[in-house]
Design a protein around this motif. Structure first.
Motif, PDB file in Angstrom:
ATOM      1  N   LYS A  21      -1.054   7.927  -9.194  1.00  0.00           N
ATOM      2  CA  LYS A  21      -1.393   9.265  -8.613  1.00  0.00           C
ATOM      3  C   LYS A  21      -0.552   9.672  -7.626  1.00  0.00           C
ATOM      4  N   PRO A  22      -0.439  11.120  -7.423  1.00  0.00           N
ATOM      5  CA  PRO A  22       0.602  11.553  -6.496  1.00  0.00           C
ATOM      6  C   PRO A  22       0.474  11.140  -5.040  1.00  0.00           C
ATOM      7  N   HIS A  23      -0.610  10.756  -4.449  1.00  0.00           N
ATOM      8  CA  HIS A  23      -0.675  10.373  -2.976  1.00  0.00           C
ATOM      9  C   HIS A  23      -0.102   8.942  -2.769  1.00  0.00           C
ATOM     10  N   ILE A  24      -0.004   8.144  -3.914  1.00  0.00           N
ATOM     11  CA  ILE A  24       0.523   6.675  -3.807  1.00  0.00           C
ATOM     12  C   ILE A  24       1.841   6.843  -4.405  1.00  0.00           C
ATOM     13  N   ARG A  46       3.518  -0.993   7.083  1.00  0.00           N
ATOM     14  CA  ARG A  46       3.731   0.455   6.322  1.00  0.00           C
ATOM     15  C   ARG A  46       3.196   0.053   4.700  1.00  0.00           C
ATOM     16  N   ILE A  47       3.484  -0.765   4.221  1.00  0.00           N
ATOM     17  CA  ILE A  47       3.161  -1.257   2.861  1.00  0.00           C
ATOM     18  C   ILE A  47       1.758  -1.237   2.644  1.00  0.00           C
ATOM     19  N   SER A  48       1.092  -2.153   3.547  1.00  0.00           N
ATOM     20  CA  SER A  48      -0.446  -2.108   3.578  1.00  0.00           C
ATOM     21  C   SER A  48      -0.914  -0.741   3.851  1.00  0.00           C
ATOM     22  N   GLY A  49      -0.524   0.004   4.751  1.00  0.00           N
ATOM     23  CA  GLY A  49      -1.148   1.441   5.047  1.00  0.00           C
ATOM     24  C   GLY A  49      -1.018   2.249   3.590  1.00  0.00           C
ATOM     25  N   ALA A  50       0.216   2.059   2.938  1.00  0.00           N
ATOM     26  CA  ALA A  50       0.311   2.920   1.596  1.00  0.00           C
ATOM     27  C   ALA A  50      -0.951   2.627   0.868  1.00  0.00           C
TER      28      ALA A  50
END
Length: 192
Positions: free
Chosen positions: A171-174, A31-35
């Motif tokens: 940034k909003p997506h992260i 999950r963290i890698s994907g983020a």
């Protein structure tokens, strides 16, 4: 002790164990890698900017970020070290001549999984500093090496890359994947 209803003994755990297991599951390496995968392969330019004594020399660079590597540490706090490889093609322009440099290195980000009110999981990221950018600068000439030192090329690269990564992680997506409102998600999942 199991309640008298149900089809048999259920292996219950206490709330503290549940909470810990939930966090370890929610903050998995995948999950963290994907983020942060959105930073993978990012390319950006900086400069030309004035460097060195009197800012007479100009530095311009093309930066390419590689695929991040993640190391997870499970202790009292679940934490991660995210290592983002980078390659830089740098040009130092002295008006009378130009020198090119090849730069390879990594950006080291430190993340911690936190819990917050009312029922949130927050991925806290330490603001990247120039010292978190570790680089190796190569040039073909001794003159280029001397100019690199005089113009503080290494410092400028570290400073600029740290600032770029800091801007990206805000940034909003992260930011959206760094703050998970568990209560809102449960309410949405249990709507009838």
């Amino acid at each position: 002790m199991n309640p008298p209803w149900g089809d048999g003994p259920t292996p219950y755990i206490d709330y503290a164990q549940f909470g810990r297991r939930f966090l370890e599951y929610a903050a998995s390496e995948q999950r963290i890698s994907g983020a942060f995968a959105q930073l993978t392969g990012a390319a950006f330019d900086f400069g030309p900017i004035g460097v060195g004594p009197g800012k007479l020399a100009k530095v311009a660079a093309q930066v390419q970020l590689g695929e991040p590597k993640l190391h997870r540490y499970v202790d009292d706090i679940i934490s991660f070290e995210l290592i983002i490889p980078l390659d830089v093609d740098l040009l130092l322009d002295l008006a009378v001549d130009r020198h090119s440099f090849q730069v390879h290195g990594n950006v080291h980000l430190h993340l911690a999984v936190r819990t917050a009110e009312p029922l949130r999981v927050v991925i806290d990221i330490a603001e990247p500093r120039p010292s978190d950018v570790r680089i190796n600068v190569a040039t073909a000439t001794k003159r280029g090496q001397l100019l690199r030192i005089l113009a503080s090329v290494d410092h400028e690269i570290r400073r600029f890359v740290a600032r770029y990564i800091a801007t990206e992680i805000r940034k909003p997506h992260i930011a959206a994947v760094r703050d998970i409102d568990v209560a809102a998600r449960l309410d949405a999942a249990w709507k009838l």
